[in-house]
Design an enzyme around this catalytic site. Structure first.
Site, PDB file in Angstrom:
ATOM      1  N   CYS A 842       0.891  -1.164   0.000  1.00  0.00           N
ATOM      2  CA  CYS A 842       0.000   0.000   0.000  1.00  0.00           C
ATOM      3  C   CYS A 842       0.923   1.205   0.000  1.00  0.00           C
ATOM      4  O   CYS A 842       1.752   1.353  -0.885  1.00  0.00           O
ATOM      5  CB  CYS A 842      -0.971  -0.043   1.165  1.00  0.00           C
ATOM      6  SG  CYS A 842      -0.262  -0.533   2.755  1.00  0.00           S
ATOM      7  N   SER A 843       0.822   2.071   0.981  1.00  0.00           N
ATOM      8  CA  SER A 843       1.775   3.177   1.074  1.00  0.00           C
ATOM      9  C   SER A 843       2.912   2.813   2.030  1.00  0.00           C
ATOM     10  O   SER A 843       4.074   2.840   1.669  1.00  0.00           O
ATOM     11  CB  SER A 843       1.083   4.451   1.544  1.00  0.00           C
ATOM     12  OG  SER A 843       1.992   5.531   1.609  1.00  0.00           O
ATOM     13  N   GLY A 845       2.905  -0.227   3.626  1.00  0.00           N
ATOM     14  CA  GLY A 845       3.082  -1.671   3.568  1.00  0.00           C
ATOM     15  C   GLY A 845       2.696  -2.369   4.847  1.00  0.00           C
ATOM     16  O   GLY A 845       3.187  -3.468   5.130  1.00  0.00           O
ATOM     17  N   ARG A 848      -3.387  -1.473   4.898  1.00  0.00           N
ATOM     18  CA  ARG A 848      -4.234  -2.206   3.957  1.00  0.00           C
ATOM     19  C   ARG A 848      -3.582  -3.522   3.551  1.00  0.00           C
ATOM     20  O   ARG A 848      -4.276  -4.501   3.269  1.00  0.00           O
ATOM     21  CB  ARG A 848      -4.512  -1.342   2.727  1.00  0.00           C
ATOM     22  CG  ARG A 848      -5.176  -0.021   3.062  1.00  0.00           C
ATOM     23  CD  ARG A 848      -5.317   0.879   1.840  1.00  0.00           C
ATOM     24  NE  ARG A 848      -5.644   2.241   2.238  1.00  0.00           N
ATOM     25  CZ  ARG A 848      -5.830   3.243   1.386  1.00  0.00           C
ATOM     26  NH1 ARG A 848      -5.724   3.033   0.090  1.00  0.00           N
ATOM     27  NH2 ARG A 848      -6.124   4.461   1.822  1.00  0.00           N
ATOM     28  N   GLN A 886      -2.969  -1.550  10.680  1.00  0.00           N
ATOM     29  CA  GLN A 886      -2.443  -0.380  11.379  1.00  0.00           C
ATOM     30  C   GLN A 886      -3.421   0.245  12.359  1.00  0.00           C
ATOM     31  O   GLN A 886      -3.022   0.736  13.405  1.00  0.00           O
ATOM     32  CB  GLN A 886      -2.014   0.660  10.341  1.00  0.00           C
ATOM     33  CG  GLN A 886      -1.188   1.803  10.896  1.00  0.00           C
ATOM     34  CD  GLN A 886      -0.674   2.696   9.798  1.00  0.00           C
ATOM     35  OE1 GLN A 886      -1.023   2.524   8.640  1.00  0.00           O
ATOM     36  NE2 GLN A 886       0.145   3.656  10.155  1.00  0.00           N
TER      37      GLN A 886
END
Length: 913
Positions: A842-843, A845, A848, A886
């Site tokens: 994702c951004s 990691g 998501r 997260q």
């Protein structure tokens, strides 16, 4: 340039000196932006800049804060296929018609109820856009409605009618609709007189509220043809996709009924969900003018669907938020005689009434200056309406409506004296207001829409000598807490004033923090109304002001007030802004009122079951309530979701596995390869590259499916940075990966989340020693599938890679519905090749990425009829890569999705043989 530098036999060709300056400045271009008020402004950007750079310039020029509603439309586009500037793409790839270029600033997304827009500037731009669309004939309007709309436009522009100034025919130079005549203008002039007293903003709001009832309000039209080659229009709106023939709607496809949207060449497809009586999928097809217009339509559908699904917040979800965030005890059976205080800031009521009998001794209103930027009230607020303020009734069941009259600069304190009895009884409310007094009586004691939890007692304490109340927190409030303390207290009320529950499970603490020399307080937050989660402290930096203040801030503390401001209705970014704004005050002090869970000794628990509710079962040796079965684990999960214990367990799980070292990621030569400085791979599970520079922010994550001899292998990594794309493709090559899963868009809310490491078809791109070509691109409403050919430039070897990008995740929070995500996970599973790892990012990691790994693992367990314990899955992931899954909202989302898969039978059980 007409000539180039060439080194041939040691000689250099001559160059015209006039060309040298162009070499230095050739990338700078001028873009002319046409604004809604007719003004044209030029902006200088470089061709290498992304569209977001130009968008930011335009937004800053206008002072727009609600940026998500607006966009820049290409000037050379036909009305048959509108095209918008993309934020994530380079300008040179989008504006290929030469420079200087022309773009039009326009409203991109029209929400169904513009009254919910927060900023007056946004409503003004909506007004200008609607007025222009009606004037130019893009938004059709009946003549009688056009007269009323024009009269409000005149009131906005000219103000009140004045016969000495506004002589007959004063609108002769004004233009409101196509083909208007003198009779039309005469009617507008007559109606203008009736709007005397309306302010400009009020007239514009009236205009918007009439315009939003028009048939084509908020509909973006694209020209197309049916399969018989007959002309039609395809309209995209907030609720779905409509088909028009001769401007009459003949078909409508709500988003909820659309399974996916795709296109191939110039054919556009809408895949509808199967109805109960249908045996096969229903697909509607259209022919577009060309490939480009077809892709424009698909892209606009995806963006509209994503935008309006993210904006949608169901009423029951709002009730959950208010229940979750309202201060007080859940126990309403005990009798409480203590006074306690509740504070209302910015017009939001906290516990204005009790579920049981409750008398209010007094209410006092005190105007205080707001130290943070105020939120513009909605048009629905009575104080903004024109000549429609209704008398305020005395019944307390209208107390919620009464509260809308409180201005944003008022701090309202309620002091209650509760007397809770087992039976319901009437309660009286007296309200002290200036300049008059009103008496309110309550006939409905439940007041469920006003309060969701009942407060029981307060154990406040007095101010220590020499202490002072924080900015925005009234000293009288602290004094009230002091007076009602049983037997007095020696504690400092400026440090500890509490709203304790009878069972002592939480209390309020006031914490003061002064920033360090760099202006930092040293803590991180997560949550916000946009994330549908309370604001919680997620991290404390060691030896920071937040760690060394007395009392200190703790991880898990829930933020209630910031410098006296109620933040329960604010987004994450707004809260961060409030915290930063405190550094500009005279004292530079940040005053936080936080809710903290009380720590209880083991002797305080009456039973082992009560102790197990505090500590997660999965963290201790597993002993599931329902036995070691899938059915039992799902019953346990459902119970935990209903009670909220699953989130408590998740918050107590370690974010990083104790004892695992992180050293290579922190080496000086590797620091700039990390997108986020606190998201780093463990040394033991990090992916090593072949060659001298072996570091990449990536981790091996292996999820074993017990009793099935199956291990799903992943490489979890961050979204590549511009200078780490070569390492990213090297991982793909070294591991011979055939599947890449991307769970983010390139930019979200104006922030770069990932660099585009692949080319647009049919372009090619070089990264390090690899040549990447995008051979095909297939788009649906939820994801994009690409086929890549990776060539090693040194050896000439080739390798084919499938790239899946999920685009339906909202910019913030989690999806409201898991259908698209579950379909995507199933598609990922269908493409998995034996024991080969799947690269997921994702951004950062972790967020998501962790959700997808959890979901696929749960599906594998479900089809093998094995029990599922999501917390165990998350723990196993965090043992291999820190902070996987997260946020609490992500964990709740995946837990609900797991339960849905089981209850709806979305995954078929495998034959045990």
């Amino acid at each position: 340039m007409t000539s180039r530098l060439r080194a041939l036999g040691g000689r250099i060709n001559n160059i015209r000196t006039s060309e040298l300056p162009k070499e230095k400045t050739r990338s700078e271009v001028i873009c002319s932006i046409h604004f809604l008020d007719g003004v044209v402004q030029t902006f200088k950007v470089t061709k290498q800049d992304t569209g977001q750079v130009l968008l930011d310039m335009v937004h800053n020029h206008l002072g727009v804060t609600e940026k998500e509603y607006f966009g820049l439309q290409h000037d050379d586009d036909s009305v048959d296929s509108p095209r918008w500037l993309e934020a994530s793409k380079a300008i040179r790839k989008q504006l290929k018609g030469g420079f200087p270029c022309t773009l039009h600033f326009r409203v991109r997304f029209f929400i169904p109820d513009p009254n919910t827009l927060q900023q007056e500037q946004t409503r003004h731009l909506y007004f200008l856009q609607l007025k222009m669309d009606i004037c130019e004939g893009r938004l059709t309007c009946p003549l009688n409605s056009a007269v009323v709309l024009a009269s409000y436009a005149v009131q906005s522009h000219f103000g009140d009618y004045n016969s000495s100034i506004h002589h007959p025919g004063y609108l002769s130079d004004s233009h409101f609709i196509p083909d208007q005549n003198e009779d039309f203008l005469t009617k507008v002039e007559s109606l203008h007189e009736q709007h005397s007293g309306l302010k400009q903003s009020e007239a514009e709001s009236c205009y918007i509220n009439i315009a939003r009832t028009l048939d084509f309000y908020g509909v973006e039209l694209h020209s197309g043809r049916d399969l018989h080659n007959l002309d039609l229009m395809i309209g995209i709106a907030s609720a779905g996709v409509a088909v028009y023939r001769k401007y009459i709607c003949t078909s409508f496809y709500p988003w909820v009924n659309i399974l996916k949207i795709s296109f191939k060449r110039k054919k556009f497809f809408i895949h509808q969900r199967q109805k109960q009586a249908e045996s096969r999928e229903h697909i509607v097809a259209f022919n577009m003018l060309n490939y480009r217009s077809c892709k424009n339509l698909w892209k606009s559908c995806v963006e509209h669907h994503t935008f309006f699904q993210a904006k949608k917040l169901l009423p029951q979800e709002k009730n959950v938020l208010s229940q979750y965030w309202t201060m007080g005890s859940r126990n309403t059976k005990k009798s409480v005689n203590n006074q306690y205080c509740k504070k209302v800031i910015g017009g939001m009521v906290w516990n204005p009434a009790m579920r049981r009998s409750l008398s209010v001794e007094h209410l006092e209103t005190k105007s205080l200056p707001s130290r943070s930027p105020p939120i513009t009230p909605n048009w629905r607020s009575p104080r903004l309406r024109h000549e429609i303020r209704k008398p305020r009734h005395s019944s307390a069941d209208n107390l919620a409506n009464e509260m809308t009259y409180i201005t944003e600069t008022e701090d309202v304190f309620y002091t209650y004296k509760g007397s809770l009895a087992p039976q319901d009884s009437d309660s009286e409310v007296s309200q002290n207001r200036s300049p008059h007094q009103e008496s309110l009586s309550e006939n409905n004691p439940a007041q469920s829409y006003l309060t969701q939890k009942s407060s029981s007692s307060v154990s406040p304490s007095s101010n220590a000598p020499g202490s002072c109340s924080p900015d925005g927190v009234d000293q009288q409030l602290l004094d009230d807490f002091h007076r009602v303390t049983k037997g007095g207290s020696t504690e400092d009320a400026s440090q500890y004033y509490c709203d304790k529950n009878d069972n002592g499970d939480s209390y309020l603490v006031l914490i003061r923090i002064t920033p360090d020399e760099d202006g930092k307080f040293g803590f991180n937050l997560k949550g916000g109304v946009d994330q549908k989660m309370p604001l919680v402290v997620s991290r404390i930096n060691p030896e920071s002001p937040a760690d060394t203040c007395i009392p200190k801030l703790n991880e898990g503390d829930q933020i209630v007030l910031i410098n006296g401001r109620d933040i329960s209705e604010h987004t994450h970014d707004q809260v961060v802004m409030f915290i930063k704004a405190s550094r500009e005050s005279h004292s530079r002090e940040l005053a936080l009122v936080i809710r903290r869970r009380a720590v209880r000794s083991f002797a305080d628990f009456k039973s082992e079951d009560e102790l197990n509710q505090l500590f997660p079962e999965a963290i201790f040796p597993m002993c599931p309530e329902g036995g070691d079965t899938l059915e039992g684990s799902m019953a346990q999960l459902k119970k935990g979701l209903e009670s909220g214990t699953v989130l408590i367990q998740f918050e107590q799980l370690y974010r990083k596995k104790p004892g695992l070292a992180i050293t290579f990621a922190k080496l000086p030569q590797n620091l700039d390869k990390n997108r986020y400085k606190d998201v780093l791979p463990y040394d033991t599970t990090r992916v090593l590259l072949q060659g001298n520079e072996d570091y990449i922010n990536a981790s091996y994550v292996n999820m074993e499916i017990p009793a099935a001899n199956l291990v799903n292998k992943y490489i979890a990594t961050q979204g590549p940075l511009p200078h780490t794309c070569a390492q990213f493709w090297q991982v793909v090559w070294d591991q011979k990966l055939s599947l890449i899963v991307m769970l983010t868009t390139l930019t979200e809310r104006g922030r770069t989340k990932c660099h585009q490491y692949w080319p647009d078809p049919p372009d090619v791109m070089n990264h390090g020693g690899f040549h990447i070509q995008c051979q095909s691109e297939d788009c649906t409403i939820a994801y994009v599938s690409r086929e890549m050919l990776v060539t090693n430039t040194q050896t000439g070897e080739e390798h084919t890679v499938t790239h899946l990008q999920y685009v339906a995740w909202p910019d913030h929070g989690v999806p409201d519905d898991s259908s698209d995500f579950l379909e995507f996970v199933n598609y990922v599973r269908s493409l998995r090749v034996d024991s080969e790892p799947v690269l997921v990012h994702c951004s950062a990691g972790i967020g998501r990425t962790g959700v997808l790994v959890t979901m696929e693992t749960a599906m594998c367990l479900t089809e093998r009829n094995l029990p599922i314990y999501p917390l165990d899955i998350v723990r196993k992931m965090r043992d291999q890569r820190a902070m996987m899954v997260q946020t609490s909202s992500q964990y709740k989302f995946v837990c609900e999705a797991i339960l849905r898969v089981y209850e709806e039978g979305l995954v078929q059980m495998l034959d045990p043989s």
